[in-house]
Write a protein that holds these residues in place. Structure first.
Motif, mmCIF file in Angstrom:
data_model
loop_
_atom_site.group_PDB
_atom_site.id
_atom_site.type_symbol
_atom_site.label_atom_id
_atom_site.label_comp_id
_atom_site.label_asym_id
_atom_site.label_seq_id
_atom_site.Cartn_x
_atom_site.Cartn_y
_atom_site.Cartn_z
ATOM 1 N N HIS A 191 56.283 49.681 23.640
ATOM 2 C CA HIS A 191 56.531 48.627 22.648
ATOM 3 C C HIS A 191 58.015 48.647 22.265
ATOM 4 O O HIS A 191 58.397 49.311 21.296
ATOM 5 N N GLU A 193 59.679 46.678 20.713
ATOM 6 C CA GLU A 193 59.881 46.155 19.346
ATOM 7 C C GLU A 193 59.345 47.108 18.271
ATOM 8 O O GLU A 193 59.280 46.751 17.083
ATOM 9 N N ARG A 195 58.705 49.574 15.354
ATOM 10 C CA ARG A 195 59.475 49.867 14.140
ATOM 11 C C ARG A 195 58.592 50.605 13.148
ATOM 12 O O ARG A 195 57.363 50.509 13.202
ATOM 13 N N MET A 251 54.711 49.915 13.448
ATOM 14 C CA MET A 251 54.337 48.556 13.798
ATOM 15 C C MET A 251 54.722 48.257 15.239
ATOM 16 O O MET A 251 55.850 48.518 15.679
ATOM 17 N N ALA A 252 53.758 47.706 15.987
ATOM 18 C CA ALA A 252 54.022 47.144 17.315
ATOM 19 C C ALA A 252 53.871 45.636 17.164
ATOM 20 O O ALA A 252 52.750 45.108 17.153
ATOM 21 N N GLY A 253 54.979 44.954 16.969
ATOM 22 C CA GLY A 253 54.908 43.539 16.613
ATOM 23 C C GLY A 253 54.366 43.409 15.205
ATOM 24 O O GLY A 253 54.892 43.998 14.265
ATOM 25 N N ASP A 254 53.272 42.654 15.047
ATOM 26 C CA ASP A 254 52.640 42.494 13.734
ATOM 27 C C ASP A 254 51.441 43.424 13.554
ATOM 28 O O ASP A 254 50.726 43.316 12.564
ATOM 29 N N ARG A 255 51.240 44.319 14.501
ATOM 30 C CA ARG A 255 50.045 45.171 14.477
ATOM 31 C C ARG A 255 50.402 46.594 14.044
ATOM 32 O O ARG A 255 51.365 47.183 14.523
#
Length: 393
Positions: A191, A193, A195, A251-255
């Motif tokens: 991932h 992205e 964070r 968080m992986a994206g919005d998940r």
């Protein structure tokens, strides 16, 4: 001068004070002043909560925790010992007939403060036979000058934090440092992205807490274990987190793929829940989340990270040590101890039960176990293995 004409007197401390008034404030400042006031109709003074947080740095000695989990309404008196306006002890008391119970928990009690509290309580209430404190830190050999029972009732797993994240990371073992880097690299490869974000108190959403608990439930279910947090406990966790807590999420994206929930009191942080999506077991996302929570707590000025209970190995690999908390009952005299045999026997039974709990949760190192206790543990583990085998068939 009047001093020269005064008759000779023995040079005692009292006379020195009489002739040097400026010495009086210094003596007064050195004295310990005690107040023990009945609870006012309008409730407890809000300023007491700040004193409890600063003095004890324990979530179990805060108005927020006691108000949500019960205990605050039971308080009948407030005992405060001060020196030069600085509190030495703040104890929330419940007086019930011949006993007094200290409602707040988790704090460290010095021997002198326990002596002072016992002397005041027994002097104030002639009908009181016993004083009880639950889950407090006290020296094993401590005695307040009265008969007492004290025994470990639970244990916390605690990391003492340095002042910088770099110092903490360097304090970890070589393997743990390497593994943490590997876990993070593996997650970032899957991932890009990725964070991690932290939310404090009022910024914590109920939905976020529920999602972290959902991940915890899924992971525990995968192990064929029962999830102990019901809807009522979920609501309590949300309420306490929004008053005195912090959450962290990966968080992986919005998940959310991992998250942690805990509470702050003074410069200590109490880690209540850590969870991760079982799909990320190979990345040890839960351990990585715990490491990130510790780093964030250091950055926010915390000096202690309390994993609370459950002595899992990864906690010790992250620098934790076991801290035992004691159940303490102080009796007015040996005679009064015999006058309350039910209390004495109840404490002996509680000591045996809680020793068993500590053994079963792995909180007692093998070196501290008796031969009979080791035999008992072997029998319990064998029985559990047998039950699991038949459950899987």
């Amino acid at each position: 001068m009047e001093m020269m004409n005064a008759p000779l007197m023995p040079k005692t401390a009292a006379n020195v004070l009489a002739f040097h008034p400026r010495a009086v404030p210094r003596k007064r400042n050195d004295a310990v002043l005690i107040s023990c006031e009945a609870r006012a109709r309008k409730g407890l003074q809000p300023g007491l909560d700040a004193q409890l947080r600063k003095l004890y740095c324990n979530i179990h000695s805060t108005f927020a925790h006691l108000g949500i989990y019960g205990g605050l309404d039971a308080v009948t008196h407030v005992y405060v010992a001060r020196r030069a306006e600085e509190p030495l002890a703040v104890l929330l008391l419940e007086r019930n007939g011949s006993s007094v119970r200290v409602v707040n928990e988790g704090m460290r009690i010095e021997v002198g403060e326990l002596q002072r509290f016992a002397a005041h309580a027994f002097g104030r209430w002639s009908q009181v036979h016993a004083l009880s404190l639950n889950a407090v830190q006290i020296e094993d050999a401590a005695t307040p000058g009265h008969p007492l029972q004290h025994f470990p009732c639970t244990a916390d797993v605690v990391v003492t934090l340095p002042t910088s994240v770099d110092a903490y990371t360097e304090s970890l073992g070589k393997n743990m440092r390497r593994n943490l880097r590997r876990y993070m690299s593996k997650l970032e490869a899957r991932h890009p992205e990725l964070r991690h974000v932290f939310f404090e108190s009022a910024d914590v959403s109920a939905q976020q807490v529920r999602e972290i608990l959902r991940l915890s439930r899924a992971r525990i279910s995968n192990k064929s274990l029962a999830f102990s947090i019901d809807e009522a406990e979920t609501e309590r966790i949300i309420a306490l987190t929004q008053q005195s807590g912090m959450t962290g999420v990966l968080m992986a994206g919005d998940r959310i793929i991992a998250g942690g929930i805990g509470y702050r009191a003074g410069d200590a942080f109490f880690y209540r829940i850590v969870a991760h999506d079982p799909a990320y077991d190979d990345c040890s996302a839960g351990i990585l989340m715990s490491y990130l929570m510790i780093c964030e707590c250091i950055a926010r000025g915390c000096r202690e990270f309390n994993f609370m209970r459950s002595p899992y190995e990864y906690k010790f690999a992250l620098g934790a040590q076991t801290r035992y908390l004691q159940q303490v009952v102080v009796y007015r005299s040996r005679l009064h101890q015999f006058l309350v045999p039910r209390l004495v026997v109840a404490n002996l039974l509680a000591q045996a039960r809680r020793r068993l709990d500590l053994l079963l949760t792995g909180a007692v190192p093998a070196a501290e176990q008796g031969s009979g206790e080791r035999m008992l543990l072997h029998a319990v583990h064998g029985w559990r293995a047998l039950k699991r085998r038949f459950r899987l068939r």
